[in-house]
Design an enzyme around this catalytic site. Sequence first.
Site, PDB file in Angstrom:
ATOM      1  N   GLY A  47       0.756  -1.307  -0.338  1.00  0.00           N
ATOM      2  CA  GLY A  47       0.376   0.009   0.087  1.00  0.00           C
ATOM      3  C   GLY A  47       0.741   1.106  -0.339  1.00  0.00           C
ATOM      4  N   ASP A 103       0.713   3.786   3.997  1.00  0.00           N
ATOM      5  CA  ASP A 103      -0.614   3.916   3.681  1.00  0.00           C
ATOM      6  C   ASP A 103      -1.499   4.075   4.336  1.00  0.00           C
ATOM      7  OD1 ASP A 103      -1.660   1.401   4.238  1.00  0.00           O
ATOM      8  OD2 ASP A 103      -2.120   0.682   2.339  1.00  0.00           O
ATOM      9  N   ASP A 106      -5.526   1.869  10.149  1.00  0.00           N
ATOM     10  CA  ASP A 106      -7.368   1.251  10.832  1.00  0.00           C
ATOM     11  C   ASP A 106      -7.543   0.796  12.004  1.00  0.00           C
ATOM     12  OD1 ASP A 106     -10.119   0.953   9.907  1.00  0.00           O
ATOM     13  OD2 ASP A 106      -9.359  -0.847   9.136  1.00  0.00           O
ATOM     14  N   GLY A 108      -4.530  -0.179  13.501  1.00  0.00           N
ATOM     15  CA  GLY A 108      -3.275   0.106  14.081  1.00  0.00           C
ATOM     16  C   GLY A 108      -3.142  -1.085  15.011  1.00  0.00           C
ATOM     17  N   THR A 110      -1.522  -3.411  12.610  1.00  0.00           N
ATOM     18  CA  THR A 110      -0.133  -3.671  11.441  1.00  0.00           C
ATOM     19  C   THR A 110       1.127  -2.643  12.481  1.00  0.00           C
ATOM     20  OG1 THR A 110      -1.844  -4.331   9.662  1.00  0.00           O
ATOM     21  CG2 THR A 110       1.158  -3.542   9.062  1.00  0.00           C
ATOM     22  N   LEU A 111       0.894  -1.405  12.361  1.00  0.00           N
ATOM     23  CA  LEU A 111       1.899  -1.066  12.713  1.00  0.00           C
ATOM     24  C   LEU A 111       1.939  -0.513  13.766  1.00  0.00           C
ATOM     25  CD1 LEU A 111       1.392   3.158  11.371  1.00  0.00           C
ATOM     26  CD2 LEU A 111       3.231   1.444  11.101  1.00  0.00           C
ATOM     27  N   LYS A 134      -7.619   5.826  10.111  1.00  0.00           N
ATOM     28  CA  LYS A 134      -9.043   6.566  10.639  1.00  0.00           C
ATOM     29  C   LYS A 134      -9.477   6.327  12.167  1.00  0.00           C
ATOM     30  CE  LYS A 134     -11.114   3.693   6.151  1.00  0.00           C
ATOM     31  NZ  LYS A 134     -11.000   2.339   6.168  1.00  0.00           N
ATOM     32  N   ASP A 162      -5.491  -1.076  -2.454  1.00  0.00           N
ATOM     33  CA  ASP A 162      -6.372  -1.254  -2.987  1.00  0.00           C
ATOM     34  C   ASP A 162      -7.869  -1.941  -2.747  1.00  0.00           C
ATOM     35  OD1 ASP A 162      -4.961  -3.141  -0.874  1.00  0.00           O
ATOM     36  OD2 ASP A 162      -5.596  -4.723  -1.970  1.00  0.00           O
TER      37      ASP A 162
HETATM   38  P1  IMP Z   1      -4.545  -2.242  10.554  1.00  0.00           P
HETATM   39  O1  IMP Z   1      -3.894  -3.091  10.803  1.00  0.00           O
HETATM   40  O2  IMP Z   1      -5.992  -1.999  10.720  1.00  0.00           O
HETATM   41  O3  IMP Z   1      -4.659  -0.523  10.759  1.00  0.00           O
HETATM   42  O4  IMP Z   1      -4.333  -1.830   8.957  1.00  0.00           O
HETATM   43  C1  IMP Z   1      -3.745  -1.604   8.044  1.00  0.00           C
HETATM   44  C2  IMP Z   1      -3.712  -1.819   6.546  1.00  0.00           C
HETATM   45  O5  IMP Z   1      -5.341  -2.223   6.640  1.00  0.00           O
HETATM   46  C3  IMP Z   1      -2.797  -0.757   6.265  1.00  0.00           C
HETATM   47  O6  IMP Z   1      -1.822  -1.150   5.299  1.00  0.00           O
HETATM   48  C4  IMP Z   1      -4.169  -1.695   4.739  1.00  0.00           C
HETATM   49  O7  IMP Z   1      -2.944  -2.413   4.000  1.00  0.00           O
HETATM   50  C5  IMP Z   1      -5.507  -2.151   4.631  1.00  0.00           C
HETATM   51  N1  IMP Z   1      -6.471  -0.762   4.817  1.00  0.00           N
HETATM   52  C6  IMP Z   1      -7.335  -0.557   5.502  1.00  0.00           C
HETATM   53  N2  IMP Z   1      -8.176   0.653   5.247  1.00  0.00           N
HETATM   54  C7  IMP Z   1      -8.340   0.101   4.266  1.00  0.00           C
HETATM   55  C8  IMP Z   1      -9.290   0.928   3.250  1.00  0.00           C
HETATM   56  O8  IMP Z   1     -10.262   1.435   3.536  1.00  0.00           O
HETATM   57  N3  IMP Z   1      -8.646   0.456   2.264  1.00  0.00           N
HETATM   58  C9  IMP Z   1      -7.759  -0.850   1.619  1.00  0.00           C
HETATM   59  N4  IMP Z   1      -6.774  -0.906   2.444  1.00  0.00           N
HETATM   60  C10 IMP Z   1      -6.820  -0.758   3.959  1.00  0.00           C
HETATM   61 MG    MG Z   2      -0.610  -0.729   3.997  1.00  0.00          MG
END
Ligand code: IMP
Ligand code: MG
Length: 182
Positions: A47, A103, A106, A108, A110-111, A134, A162
């Site tokens: 992303g 990118d 969401d 949190g 992953t980070l 978000k 994506d």
């Molecule tokens: P998290 O671990 O829930 O914070 O998700 C992070 C990852 O989910 C991001 O790096 C994106 O690759 C994917 N992601 C989260 N929200 C979206 C979205 O609205 N569109 C596309 N990819 C998303």
């Molecule tokens: Mg990502």
Amino acid sequence: MRCLEDDVDHIMISTERLQERTLELAREIEKKTADYDDLLLICVLKGGYIFLSDLSRALRRPHIVDFMGVSSYGGGTESSGVVQIMMDLKQSVTGRHILIVEDIIDSGRTLKYLRSLLLGRKPASLQICTLLSKPSRREVEVPVDYIGFEIPDEFVIGYGLDFDQLYRNLPYIGVLKPEAFK
Ligand code: IMP
Ligand code: MG
């Protein structure tokens, strides 16, 4: 020919706004890293690749880039909560000033995972820059140094993001028509 644009319901953030904000972020990063003699930008794939390439070109200070492949989604629009490292960095981060370029944040998860993984390798400092956030979806807290845009809880595509690996090449952040999710 099938045209990706036909699947877009509306544009949330235009190409012009993305460019403007990327320049502002680059100036902020230059200020906050002015005392660092080195800087390693870590692009979170896939992303982050479009944002990284614009951010890197907007930065006037010396820096190098490296890539990390991470997978947190099973292919739908909801995080599986499981983070997998698909490809690791080529560089050592030990003793280096690093900036993670992502990118979107969401939940949190992953980070949070990446941050603790990289902190374990003892960098000189670690900062995080995300194009999108978000806030209403956050499940775990992560300290973020630079945020491009805070957006509502809508699934977005384009500018690197994506749905099922498609739409990354759209030059803006957009929202898909409901029928495009099938
Ligand atoms: P998290 O671990 O829930 O914070 O998700 C992070 C990852 O989910 C991001 O790096 C994106 O690759 C994917 N992601 C989260 N929200 C979206 C979205 O609205 N569109 C596309 N990819 C998303
Ligand atoms: Mg990502």
